[in-house]
Design a protein around this motif. Structure first.
Motif, PDB file in Angstrom:
ATOM      1  N   THR A 145       7.914   1.504  -1.448  1.00 24.26           N
ATOM      2  CA  THR A 145       9.160   2.241  -1.269  1.00 24.26           C
ATOM      3  C   THR A 145       9.795   2.503  -2.627  1.00 24.26           C
ATOM      4  O   THR A 145       9.425   1.893  -3.635  1.00 24.26           O
ATOM      5  CB  THR A 145      10.140   1.445  -0.390  1.00 24.26           C
ATOM      6  OG1 THR A 145      10.377   0.155  -0.998  1.00 24.26           O
ATOM      7  CG2 THR A 145       9.563   1.235   1.004  1.00 24.26           C
TER       8      THR A 145
ATOM      9  N   GLU B  35       0.826  -1.204   0.000  1.00 22.17           N
ATOM     10  CA  GLU B  35       0.000   0.000   0.000  1.00 22.17           C
ATOM     11  C   GLU B  35       0.862   1.256   0.000  1.00 22.17           C
ATOM     12  O   GLU B  35       0.454   2.299  -0.510  1.00 22.17           O
ATOM     13  CB  GLU B  35      -0.922   0.003   1.218  1.00 22.17           C
ATOM     14  CG  GLU B  35      -1.977  -1.102   1.199  1.00 22.17           C
ATOM     15  CD  GLU B  35      -2.902  -1.019   2.387  1.00 22.17           C
ATOM     16  OE1 GLU B  35      -2.723  -0.102   3.226  1.00 22.17           O
ATOM     17  OE2 GLU B  35      -3.817  -1.857   2.489  1.00 22.17           O
ATOM     18  N   LYS B  36       2.045   1.161   0.574  1.00 20.01           N
ATOM     19  CA  LYS B  36       2.979   2.285   0.595  1.00 20.01           C
ATOM     20  C   LYS B  36       4.310   1.817   0.001  1.00 20.01           C
ATOM     21  O   LYS B  36       5.255   1.496   0.727  1.00 20.01           O
ATOM     22  CB  LYS B  36       3.177   2.796   2.025  1.00 20.01           C
ATOM     23  CG  LYS B  36       1.914   3.398   2.636  1.00 20.01           C
ATOM     24  CD  LYS B  36       2.183   3.925   4.031  1.00 20.01           C
ATOM     25  CE  LYS B  36       0.934   4.556   4.622  1.00 20.01           C
ATOM     26  NZ  LYS B  36       1.183   5.089   6.007  1.00 20.01           N
TER      27      LYS B  36
END
Length: 234
Positions: free
Chosen positions: A144, A141-142
């Motif tokens: 890098t 979801e996030k």
């Protein structure tokens, strides 16, 4: 009615119709009521955004070397080769490099070598959404930054991602890969990675020194040199 023959037949069967879909087609045709398939909306491509100087935007992509081109010991060992390509949208000047893997690490290495090969600063790099470039379409979801994206950020180069599953938006590099298939891979074989690397370097030099119609029959090398020397635009 634009539901299609089969959907229409199913709806009739739900209301007690017992004849086959073929019979329904014959009856509709006899009554001059045969369904007409509406035309698909015509795709109208947007014109390419015009570039005004070298390095304003560079397209990067990876080409998988056709297995049929890999022969001898390399083929026996199941080797895979990859061609990384960068093409400057303004001048069509290309930088090619051979790799044995396509990964974010390879992409970062290629970026470093590309910037050394281009004799002009690069403001923007455009790629697809492959994992060798970005984790944007991954499961996280996030996501890098990949090593490639981190390298771009460190050098303050903007990274433009094309719309997913629309390779035509990276049209210049895609078109150049089709030309590589026709003029290079269709007539060359590679016995080892070093062999592929050397032959690809020769192919790259030929490309950058071949006159092109979009460049008013100047070569990409001439186009870059003229701009860097006195800002000349042919």
């Amino acid at each position: 009615m634009h539901t299609g023959l089969v959907v229409f037949w199913v709806k009739l069967r739900q209301k007690g119709y017992t004849r086959s879909v073929t019979s329904l087609w014959r009856m509709l045709k006899k009554l001059d009521l045969a369904p007409i398939k509406p035309p698909n909306p015509k795709y109208i491509p947007k014109p390419y955004e015009k570039m005004y100087y070298p390095g304003q935007r560079v397209q990067i992509d990876v080409k998988f070397v056709p297995d049929v081109c890999i022969v001898g010991e390399a083929k026996a060992e199941g080797k895979k080769f990859y061609q990384y390509t960068a093409i400057d949208e303004y001048s069509r000047f290309r930088y090619l490099e051979a790799f044995e893997e396509h990964s974010s690490y390879s992409s970062a290495v290629f970026l470093e070598h590309m910037l050394q090969a281009f004799k002009f600063p690069v403001e923007c790099v455009q790629t697809d959404n492959g994992m060798e470039f970005t984790k944007r379409l991954g499961n996280s979801e996030k996501p890098t930054l990949t090593l490639f994206e981190a390298s771009l950020k460190q050098r303050k180069i903007r990274h433009k991602l094309i719309k997913p599953y629309t390779p035509r938006h990276n049209g210049k590099v895609e078109r150049s890969h089709r030309k590589d298939n026709e003029y290079f891979y269709a007539v060359h074989t590679f016995y080892s990675f070093e062999d592929f690397k050397k032959q690809l370097a020769v192919h790259s030099r030929k490309y950058n020194n071949f006159p092109m119609r979009p460049l008013n029959w100047k070569t990409p090398a001439e186009y870059v040199k003229a701009f860097l020397t006195n800002g000349e635009v042919f």
